[in-house]
Enzyme design. Structure first.
Site, PDB file in Angstrom:
ATOM      1  N   HIS A 326       0.863  -1.181   0.000  1.00  0.00           N
ATOM      2  CA  HIS A 326       0.000   0.000   0.000  1.00  0.00           C
ATOM      3  C   HIS A 326       0.897   1.229   0.000  1.00  0.00           C
ATOM      4  O   HIS A 326       1.809   1.315   0.821  1.00  0.00           O
ATOM      5  CB  HIS A 326      -0.891  -0.004   1.247  1.00  0.00           C
ATOM      6  CG  HIS A 326      -2.013   0.969   1.179  1.00  0.00           C
ATOM      7  ND1 HIS A 326      -1.807   2.341   1.250  1.00  0.00           N
ATOM      8  CD2 HIS A 326      -3.344   0.799   1.043  1.00  0.00           C
ATOM      9  CE1 HIS A 326      -2.984   2.947   1.150  1.00  0.00           C
ATOM     10  NE2 HIS A 326      -3.926   2.034   1.029  1.00  0.00           N
ATOM     11  N   ARG A 346      -6.392  10.303  -0.180  1.00  0.00           N
ATOM     12  CA  ARG A 346      -6.123  10.818  -1.536  1.00  0.00           C
ATOM     13  C   ARG A 346      -7.412  10.969  -2.314  1.00  0.00           C
ATOM     14  O   ARG A 346      -7.574  11.873  -3.119  1.00  0.00           O
ATOM     15  CB  ARG A 346      -5.145   9.900  -2.260  1.00  0.00           C
ATOM     16  CG  ARG A 346      -3.697  10.079  -1.810  1.00  0.00           C
ATOM     17  CD  ARG A 346      -2.777   9.045  -2.427  1.00  0.00           C
ATOM     18  NE  ARG A 346      -2.933   7.747  -1.821  1.00  0.00           N
ATOM     19  CZ  ARG A 346      -2.896   6.600  -2.493  1.00  0.00           C
ATOM     20  NH1 ARG A 346      -2.700   6.577  -3.790  1.00  0.00           N
ATOM     21  NH2 ARG A 346      -3.039   5.443  -1.856  1.00  0.00           N
TER      22      ARG A 346
END
Lengths: 549, 229, 286
Positions: A326, A346
């Protein structure tokens, strides 16, 4: 070294750069990479692409497949239980369907096996820790489903197969994406509190590699909200669960069909023999193997037990050469290094920026590409920040989110993240977060078909343990979806299967065969598998350990 | 890697026994450093599962405090234990048979009427939730508020372990949230519609085509797809 | 005027009609009732034993909330909530040591300074607006009622909102609204309170004696201020063994809303004996 609002004083200079560039970056975009550019950066910087990190399996149905050393070490290891250690004639539990794993996939499988007509007393969930202890509980950002008018399952299909480098099995991607909306509907009916507006429209965000906003979330506790709801449902139905009793070896019958498992009660050190007409593997991932010594987002029990047990009985594996890191694991403070900082950050607009405050990557590339970019920024271009313990990272400019969407957005939508950092004195509504890729997801696993059948009759698999759905890289939100879609299918198909099957004599002969095969392949080792739990005890303590009573 | 300076060691008391551990570790890692290998008491290790609920006192202080072992740094003189399990009754119900009426929760968990508003539960909560307030909301039938206030609950059980009225707060919160999600939050209209379309086979052909595409066709379709801003 | 408002549990559910009508009336009278943003169950009278401070926490915590809002008074409707809040308030005002103990225990709250006054809504109306100046648009002329105080508005004497043996506050209000108010000896009689759970017959005896006495004197409806009294006098009518003509039981705020000509949901669906037919017959409701 003074700590100022959670960060060492020397990092404050870089944080000031981030603040200076923020006003211009609010409107800035960064060009996404082409397929060629993606390949290039992966080859150069993605940990998976280091040939020395993997080796070929030396024997078995997936002989020749490249897997990380840490996985090969468990495959090329002695089974924990041999036939002489247990008495198979005494059955402790009889079930139609044995579900190995008490996380999302296991619980969904149990519910759908029941909805498909299996009485609850004929279903048995066994789990290593507590019911619900799993990666499923920890997922944060969202679950994908193409339910908006502007979106469609075929579009979701394209996103998923492209993100997977086109190596995913088409029929599995089809199942994943076409089943998605009915999974969300089922959740709605169960009472999962998805984020919605006042009219009931689901609030959906973008994720890495998605061409439409289709990430359904419940704040940033999406995994927890779904898991605890389905667990509550399983409890209301009184589906039997045995906790702290992992399966350590599968049982076959004399025809080579899955027939149950040997369980080990970790608290009483007692073994149980479970006879079952079918077994569903739902054992999750492998983060606690700390592949290439990475920290991990995974829970305590993610030790690839299911992979090992499946291989012992001869099931084949797929895409284990691909490990997902990740892109944004916490890099500071030290106490939480490696823990997940959800992609939703994000999705809400936060940008990764380097020590100068520059945006250096399209924020929503598919995970492997994004991770490679962050690694390049830190180790290739030396534009990262180094922590007092030597960890490198880049900034994730979280405060941007409130500037883009209004004050209070972060607190409302990222409650878990706010809390995690606040505990260590960092206020993410005011300061950026330091992040670096962390070991996160097993992209591949035990190969299945659309009915979640493995190559062993009666052995099904759903969730992170299986492979073929995501190809070489999973998109955000497709893992929560995976366990629901394939957990459901495994429950339904196992239920059909058990209505027609009869089980013969129980056997652990496959263990003897496995040992022989290993010997013939020239493997000499003390290793044993499955691992069951990692061992983090201090070295000082271990060097003085005695096993005397 | 450069030689790291030796960490400063501090004394902690794990279930009454003194151990020296390096400063800066989480309680969980400190216990492992000291030689404990968790069977109970370690779950997600990231603050999401409630397996590592810990109660402690600091040296010389009478105050009883709580924390999640995986998210809390050890301190000199910490006198601690984890809570391995809380026996709790969970009401069994069929969510499809329930209604979101003000009486639903108290009918299934009548003990919430014993709440004296002492706030002990709130003080115990390692997530800093307003536990008493959500029990009070549940008591008067305000399902929405009970759901909202209890949302971040990890079901660690520390509240239930100390409640003088024997309430199991986390089960009450779970019921409130399911009632809210199912009956109070409006159903998503586009979700219903999309499911009807799939049922009717609207996407079957397109999906078939996709599954039959070769690599070149797929790459082309993928590269040409537009992305929503 | 603005005043913090403490609703209490039943006013949000089975006595929602009591709250709704009061809110509507308050708006018309320019009284802004600000519901406490955080509040807990008052604890209800039965839990008040003066040495058992744990049970005093609930009401005092609500008074701290009023303090947090920056006010020094709070109003409420339910007699039981009024009584609980006021009894607890008086206890701590008269016993600083007990107050300190409680403040010390509630270490996450601001200390209660003892400066909040609890005012029943009837008192608020009488003293700040004045019954005579209520803008009556739709006189209750033609309707004959009895006031019913029950216990908790008047006892113990220290918390009473009026003369505990001979109260007139409700009579004065209802008279100002145009109704004919009859006195009856059972206006101060206990309704049986929580005996309604385990000793229904005891309550039914009370219901019968209170209502038959009122009827004998010509009353057509009973007016009160407590959801539990309302339940005992209204819903228990179905359990009374003796012959009893069904009698509507009303909250004072419902009659107030009607008399002031305020268009709002009177919540008659929350009653057992529907008051509407009587009120229409008497020309009070159109």
């Amino acid at each position: 070294m003074e700590i100022i609002r959670g960060y060492p004083d020397y990092m404050r200079e870089s944080i000031e750069n981030v603040e200076k560039t923020r006003p211009d970056r609010l409107k800035a975009t960064f060009k996404a990479m082409t397929l060629e550019e993606r390949e290039e950066i992966l080859n150069q910087y993605h940990p998976d692409y280091k040939p020395e990190a993997k080796r070929e399996l030396a024997f078995g149905p997936s002989k020749g497949q490249k897997v990380p050393h840490e996985v090969a070490d468990l495959i090329e290891a002695h089974p924990l239980v041999t036939p002489d250690m247990v008495d198979l004639s005494q059955i402790d539990f009889d079930a139609d369907i044995l579900i190995i794993g008490g996380g999302g996939a296991g619980t969904v499988a149990a519910l759908w096996a029941h909805y498909s007509g299996i009485p609850v007393e004929n279903i048995l969930i066994v789990t290593k820790l507590r019911h619900g202890d799993s990666n499923s509980m920890m997922a944060q950002g969202g679950i994908q489903a193409a339910d908006r008018v502007e979106d469609s399952p075929p579009r979701h299909y394209l996103d998923a197969i492209g993100g997977g480098h086109f190596t995913n099995k088409p029929e599995l991607v089809k199942a994943l994406t076409i089943d998605a909306p009915k999974i969300i509907k089922w959740h709605e009916e169960l009472g999962v509190m998805y984020d919605k507006d006042e009219q009931g429209t689901m609030m959906e965000l973008a994720g890495g590699g998605t061409s439409r906003k289709r990430m359904h979330s419940a704040r940033d506790y999406t995994g927890m909200e779904i898991m605890r709801t389905i667990r509550d449902e399983a409890r209301n139905l009184e589906i039997p669960v045995i906790e702290f009793s992992p399966a350590v070896e599968l049982l076959l019958d004399d025809e080579g069909k899955a027939a149950g498992a040997v369980l080990y009660n970790m608290e009483t050190e007692q073994y149980y023999i479970v006879r079952a007409k079918a077994a569903i593997l739902a054992t999750g991932g492998f983060g606690r193997l700390h592949i290439q010594e990475f920290a991990t987002t995974n829970h305590y029990g993610a030790t690839a037990d299911g992979l090992v047990m499946a291989y012992h009985v001869g099931a084949n594996l797929i895409d284990l050469d691909s490990v997902q890191y990740h892109p944004t694991g916490a890099a500071y403070p030290e106490q939480i290094v490696g823990l997940l900082v959800t992609e939703k950050v994000r999705g809400l607009g936060a940008q990764p920026v380097n020590k100068e405050g520059e945006l250096f990557v399209y924020p929503l590339e598919p995970r492997d590409v994004e991770a490679a970019n962050l690694i390049r920024e830190c180790y290739g271009r030396n534009n990262g920040i180094t922590t007092p313990t030597g960890m490198r990272g880049v900034w994730l400019d979280a405060p941007m989110i409130d500037e883009l969407h209004g004050e209070g957005t972060i607190r409302k939508n990222l409650a878990a993240m706010v809390r995690m950092f606040e505990r260590f004195g960092i206020d993410m509504t005011q300061d950026p977060l330091l992040v670096f890729p962390t070991l996160h997801y097993q992209n591949g696993g035990v190969e299945i078909n659309e009915q979640t059948e493995t190559s062993i009759p009666g052995l099904f698999a759903g969730g992170e343990v299986e492979g073929g759905v995501h190809g070489k890289n999973r998109l955000m939100g497709n893992s929560l979806l995976d366990y629901n879609v394939f957990g459901r299918r495994s429950g339904i198909h196992a239920a059909e299967y058990v209505k027609k099957v009869t089980i013969g004599k129980l056997s652990l002969d496959h263990v003897v065969k496995y040992e022989k095969t290993m010997k013939n392949a020239g493997i000499k080792t003390d290793r044993k598998a499955p691992m069951v739990l990692p061992d983090y005890r201090g070295k000082q303590v271990l060097s003085r350990a005695l096993n005397i009573f | 890697m450069a030689e790291e300076p030796l960490p400063k060691m501090i004394k902690v008391y794990i279930m009454g026994k003194e151990y020296e551990v390096p400063e800066g570790l989480t309680i969980m890692k400190a216990m492992e450093y000291a030689g404990y290998r968790f069977i109970r008491g370690s779950g997600c290790r990231a603050g999401f599962c409630g397996a590592c609920g810990t109660i402690f006192r600091k040296k010389g202080e009478y105050k009883f405090q709580t924390a999640l072992a995986c998210q809390t740094t050890v301190e000199e003189g910490m006198y601690l234990t984890e809570l391995p399990f809380v026996p709790a009754n969970k009401a069994l119900y069929d969510i499809d048979e329930l209604t979101p009426s003000p009486q639903t929760i108290v009918a299934l968990y009548p003990e919430i009427a014993r709440c004296v508003s002492c706030n002990t539960c709130t003080k115990m909560c390692p997530q800093d939730l307003e536990v008493m307030d959500f029990i009070q909301a549940a008591l008067r039938g305000d399902i929405q508020q009970a759901a909202e206030l209890s949302f971040d609950c990890l079901q660690c059980g520390l509240c239930a372990a100390r409640c003088p009225a024997d309430i199991v707060h986390y089960h009450v919160g779970q019921l409130a949230r399911r009632l809210h999600g199912k009956y109070i939050s409006p159903r998503s209209p586009h979700l219903k519609k999309r499911n009807e379309e799939i049922e009717a086979g609207t996407f079957t052909e397109e999906m078939e085509t996709l599954t039959q595409m070769n690599l070149e066709e797929l790459k082309k379709s993928y590269s040409e797809r537009d992305t929503e801003k | 005027m603005k005043i913090p408002y403490y609703p209490g549990c039943t006013l949000k559910s089975t006595a929602k009609n009591f709250e709704n009508t009061t809110l509507a009336v308050s708006q018309a009278l320019d009284i802004e009732l600000i519901e406490l943003p955080r509040w807990n169950c008052c604890g209800t009278v039965y839990s008040l034993s003066s040495d058992d401070l744990m049970h005093q926490l609930a009401p005092i915590r609500n008074l701290i909330r009023v303090q947090d809002m920056g006010y020094d008074n709070v109003t409420t409707l339910c007699s039981m909530c009024y009584n609980t809040l006021e009894q607890a308030n008086q206890l701590v005002k008269s016993d600083p040591e007990k107050l300190e103990k409680m403040n010390s225990f509630m270490d996450r709250e601001e200390d209660y300074a003892g400066g909040v006054d609890v005012i029943h809504y009837l008192t608020l109306l009488r003293d700040t607006i004045g019954f005579e100046t209520l803008p009556v648009k739709n006189s209750l002329d033609g309707l004959t009622v009895v006031p019913y105080y029950g216990c908790l508005l008047l006892r113990p004497e220290e918390v009473s909102i009026d003369n505990p043996e001979a109260p007139t506050i409700m009579t004065d209000l209802l008279t100002a609204l145009g109704a004919t108010v009859i006195d009856h000896p059972y206006k101060l009689e206990c309704c049986g309170s929580y005996h309604t759970v385990d000793y229904k017959d005891v309550v039914c005896e009370k219901t019968f004696s209170i209502l038959s006495s009122a009827q004998e004197r010509g009353a057509e409806a009973v007016v009160l201020s407590c959801p539990l009294c309302e339940f005992n006098l209204d819903f228990r009518q179905k359990d009374v063994e003796q012959e009893l003509v069904p009698m509507p039981i009303l909250y004072f705020s419902q009659l107030l809303a009607i008399a002031l000509g305020i268009n709002c949901d009177l919540g008659f669906d929350q009653h057992y004996v529907n008051p509407e037919p009587l009120l229409k017959k008497k020309g009070v409701l159109r």
